[in-house]
Every structure is written in structure tokens, then in C-alpha cells.
Design a protein around this motif. Structure first.
Motif, short mmCIF file in Angstrom:
data_model
loop_
_atom_site.label_atom_id
_atom_site.label_comp_id
_atom_site.label_asym_id
_atom_site.label_seq_id
_atom_site.Cartn_x
_atom_site.Cartn_y
_atom_site.Cartn_z
N PRO A 187 0.85 -1.20 0.00
CA PRO A 187 0.00 0.00 0.00
C PRO A 187 0.89 1.25 0.00
O PRO A 187 1.84 1.34 0.79
CB PRO A 187 -0.79 -0.13 1.31
CG PRO A 187 -0.73 -1.58 1.65
CD PRO A 187 0.59 -2.08 1.17
N LEU A 188 0.60 2.16 -0.89
CA LEU A 188 1.44 3.35 -1.04
C LEU A 188 0.73 4.59 -0.50
O LEU A 188 -0.46 4.78 -0.71
CB LEU A 188 1.80 3.57 -2.51
CG LEU A 188 2.53 2.42 -3.22
CD1 LEU A 188 2.84 2.79 -4.66
CD2 LEU A 188 3.81 2.05 -2.48
N VAL A 189 1.50 5.42 0.17
CA VAL A 189 1.00 6.70 0.67
C VAL A 189 1.74 7.79 -0.09
O VAL A 189 2.94 8.01 0.14
CB VAL A 189 1.24 6.85 2.19
CG1 VAL A 189 0.61 8.14 2.70
CG2 VAL A 189 0.69 5.65 2.95
N LEU A 190 1.08 8.45 -1.01
CA LEU A 190 1.73 9.41 -1.90
C LEU A 190 1.27 10.83 -1.64
O LEU A 190 0.16 11.07 -1.15
CB LEU A 190 1.46 9.06 -3.36
CG LEU A 190 1.98 7.70 -3.86
CD1 LEU A 190 1.75 7.57 -5.36
CD2 LEU A 190 3.46 7.51 -3.55
N ARG A 191 2.15 11.76 -2.01
CA ARG A 191 1.82 13.18 -1.93
C ARG A 191 0.73 13.53 -2.95
O ARG A 191 0.45 12.80 -3.89
CB ARG A 191 3.06 14.03 -2.22
CG ARG A 191 4.10 14.06 -1.12
CD ARG A 191 3.71 15.00 -0.01
NE ARG A 191 3.47 16.35 -0.48
CZ ARG A 191 4.43 17.28 -0.59
NH1 ARG A 191 5.68 16.98 -0.26
NH2 ARG A 191 4.14 18.50 -1.00
N GLU A 192 0.17 14.72 -2.77
CA GLU A 192 -0.85 15.23 -3.68
C GLU A 192 -0.28 15.48 -5.06
O GLU A 192 0.93 15.64 -5.23
CB GLU A 192 -1.45 16.53 -3.12
CG GLU A 192 -0.54 17.74 -3.24
CD GLU A 192 0.59 17.79 -2.23
OE1 GLU A 192 1.39 18.75 -2.29
OE2 GLU A 192 0.71 16.89 -1.39
N ILE A 216 -3.44 5.76 -0.25
CA ILE A 216 -3.80 7.03 0.39
C ILE A 216 -3.03 8.14 -0.28
O ILE A 216 -1.84 8.02 -0.57
CB ILE A 216 -3.48 7.00 1.90
CG1 ILE A 216 -4.32 5.95 2.62
CG2 ILE A 216 -3.73 8.38 2.53
CD1 ILE A 216 -4.03 5.83 4.10
N GLU A 217 -3.70 9.23 -0.55
CA GLU A 217 -3.09 10.43 -1.11
C GLU A 217 -3.28 11.55 -0.09
O GLU A 217 -4.40 11.81 0.34
CB GLU A 217 -3.76 10.79 -2.43
CG GLU A 217 -3.14 11.96 -3.16
CD GLU A 217 -3.82 12.17 -4.51
OE1 GLU A 217 -4.57 13.17 -4.64
OE2 GLU A 217 -3.62 11.34 -5.43
N ALA A 218 -2.20 12.19 0.32
CA ALA A 218 -2.28 13.21 1.37
C ALA A 218 -1.46 14.43 0.97
O ALA A 218 -0.49 14.33 0.22
CB ALA A 218 -1.78 12.66 2.70
N GLU A 222 4.36 16.27 6.30
CA GLU A 222 4.05 15.89 7.68
C GLU A 222 2.86 14.94 7.74
O GLU A 222 2.84 14.00 8.54
CB GLU A 222 3.79 17.14 8.53
CG GLU A 222 5.03 17.97 8.79
CD GLU A 222 6.19 17.14 9.32
OE1 GLU A 222 5.98 16.37 10.28
OE2 GLU A 222 7.31 17.24 8.78
N ALA A 223 1.88 15.17 6.88
CA ALA A 223 0.73 14.27 6.84
C ALA A 223 1.17 12.88 6.39
O ALA A 223 0.76 11.86 6.97
CB ALA A 223 -0.34 14.82 5.90
N ILE A 224 2.02 12.82 5.36
CA ILE A 224 2.54 11.54 4.88
C ILE A 224 3.30 10.83 5.99
O ILE A 224 3.13 9.62 6.25
CB ILE A 224 3.46 11.75 3.66
CG1 ILE A 224 2.69 12.34 2.47
CG2 ILE A 224 4.15 10.44 3.28
CD1 ILE A 224 1.72 11.40 1.84
#
Length: 289
Positions: A187-192, A216-218, A222-224
Motif C-alpha cells: 500500500p502506497l502513501v503518496l503526496r498530492e 492514500i493520497e495526502a 508531515e501528513a505523509i
């Protein structure tokens, strides 16, 4: 056309409403409304859409705002020139940065040399940094990609490779280096969208025939960082930005390094301003050390 009318229009536009503009100019709201109304009536043009308590610019209003931004910025430059003896004893320097940690050493030296200057630092991605500079909402930007264009003065600070990172208890936390293909299975958490880090990663993935699909895109690093620390998935950041966080473990990406440049940027037309030049000179010294 009167100066006070243009000033009233400008402040309503940048402040987002008549009451806020009145507060900023230390006038009453009816006075501000009257000045804008007279400007619209004299030239038979609608500058604002007024819907209940919402105020938005019309197309003509947006075009006029682009002009008044330049007009009032030029006025400020003239004021700075005429008050040069005070320019470095008081004032405000506005910075918008995609990563504030690049500024720490520069800010420390700047504050030591010019203690009377107030510095504001706001977060943004590469797209919003450039937009803020063009809108005269910031004096200096810090961003992770050197833009093309003669309208900018640019000072390169450093280059750093992109790395992946996971929570300390993540199944991949023990890995020192992995291929992007293996990382992309998680699962990847990427910037906007608009983030250069994400753009560079997507370019690398495309060159290897890999599709990066964010779980998830954030918005914002800091959110990432906080989302990844919770154990949700894998994030990406430059090695220089990773810092020290016991909750997180970095993972090198196997293959050619994907480098992100970090640079200071300002509009060339504003580079001679006293505050900008003073900050720039210190940044250059820090970059050369």
C-alpha cells in the motif's frame, strides 16, 4: 479612476471580503463598499460576484487583480527604496517552502544578523510555491525542482535522492534496499498531485513499466509521515528530508538514484529588494560552505 478605489478593490480581492479589507485598511466596511461600487459604476464593469456573504472575482476582476498586484508591489519597492536605512531593521520576509528543514541554518544566521525582521514560513508544494511568487504572496520560495524560466533567480542548495520509508514495525522495516517494483506491491502513501517528489517517482516507475497506485493520497510531508508512522503503508521522501524519527525506517530504492534538487527561488524583478537580497546573500554563503 482614483487610487483609493483601486486600493479598496485590491484589498477586497486579496483579503477575500469587504469586512476583512476594511479591517486591513482601518476603514469602515461601507467606505470600502462605496469605493468599489464607484469604480464599477464609473467603468460599467462588474469586478466581484456577490452571493450572500460570498465574494468572488469575476473574469474582469481577476485581470485587474493581476495589474494591482504589480502596482502595489511596485509601490512597496519604492517605499523600501526610500526607507533603505530602516529596511533591514524592521519588516517582514515571506517564505513559502516545500520543506522548511532546508531553511534551518539559513534562518538561524539571518535572524542573528537581522533580529528586527519578522520571517513567516508557509508550507506548500512546487506548484503552490510558484503560484505564490507570481501572486506576490511570497518573497522567496523553496522547492524541490529547479524551474525553467528567465523570470526567476535561483540558488541551488543541494541535491538528495528519493528514498522510501515505513513504520519501524512494518514487514519491510528490516530491508535496507528494495526495487521499486517490490515496493509498489505494498500500500502506497503518496503526496498530492503537484508534488515534484510524486512526479519524479511516477516518471521512474513509468520508465520501468510500473504503475504506482496510491492507497492514500495526502497533502504535505508531515501528513505523509504521520500516516506512514501509523503502519498504513510506504511513503517517499528525499533522504535529506527524512531526518531522525524512531518511528520510521528508510529504505533505499535499488537502481539509479532519483535526485531532487532543493533551491531558493524568487522573481527576478524582486531580487534587488533589501530583505530578499540579505536573505539570498546568507543562503549563498551557507550553500558554499
Amino acid at each position: 479612476m482614483r487610487y483609493v478605489q483601486l486600493r479598496a478593490f485590491h484589498y477586497v480581492a486579496v483579503c477575500g471580503g469587504f469586512s476583512r479589507a476594511a479591517e486591513a485598511l482601518f476603514l469602515t466596511q461601507p467606505a470600502i463598499s462605496d469605493q468599489v461600487r464607484k469604480l464599477e459604476e464609473e467603468y460599467d464593469v462588474l469586478l466581484f460576484n456577490r452571493h450572500k456573504k460570498q465574494v468572488t472575482l469575476t473574469h474582469q476582476g481577476q485581470r485587474l487583480l493581476e495589474i494591482t498586484h504589480r502596482m502595489f508591489d511596485t509601490e512597496q519597492q519604492a517605499l523600501d527604496l526610500l526607507s533603505e536605512s530602516r529596511a533591514l531593521r524592521a519588516g517582514t520576509l515571506r517564505i513559502v517552502a516545500d520543506a522548511a528543514h532546508h531553511l534551518v541554518q539559513i534562518l538561524g544566521q539571518f535572524r542573528a544578523r537581522y533580529p528586527g525582521i519578522q520571517v513567516t514560513v508557509r508550507a506548500g508544494n512546487t506548484e503552490s510555491v510558484i503560484t505564490s511568487l507570481f501572486a506576490y504572496e511570497a518573497d522567496i520560495g523553496v522547492l524541490g525542482e529547479i524551474p525553467q524560466g528567465r523570470e526567476f533567480d535561483i540558488l541551488k542548495l543541494n541535491s538528495s535522492p528519493i528514498v522510501a520509508f515505513v513504520a519501524h514495525n512494518h514487514p519491510l522495516a528490516g530491508a535496507r534496499k528494495l526495487s521499486l517494483a517490490d515496493i509498489a506491491k505494498q500500500p502506497l502513501v503518496l503526496r498530492e498531485r503537484g508534488s515534484k517528489t510524486r512526479h519524479k517517482l511516477e516518471q521512474l516507475a513509468e520508465s520501468q513499466g510500473i504503475k504506482l497506485a496510491p492507497t492514500i493520497e495526502a497533502e504535505g510531508r508531515e501528513a505523509i509521515r504521520e500516516i506512514v508512522a501509523s503502519g498504513v503503508g510506504v511513503g517517499f521522501v528525499t533522504r535529506a528530508e527524512f531526518g531522525l524519527d524512531a518511528r520510521l525506517k528508510p529504505i533505499l530504492i535499488d537502481g539509479p538514484e532519483t535526485l531532487m534538487d532543493e533551491a531558493l527561488i524568487c522573481l527576478r524583478e524582486r531580487s534587488s529588494g533589501k530583505l530578499v537580497k540579505a536573505f539570498w546573500d546568507i543562503a549563498r554563503q551557507v550553500a558554499e560552505d
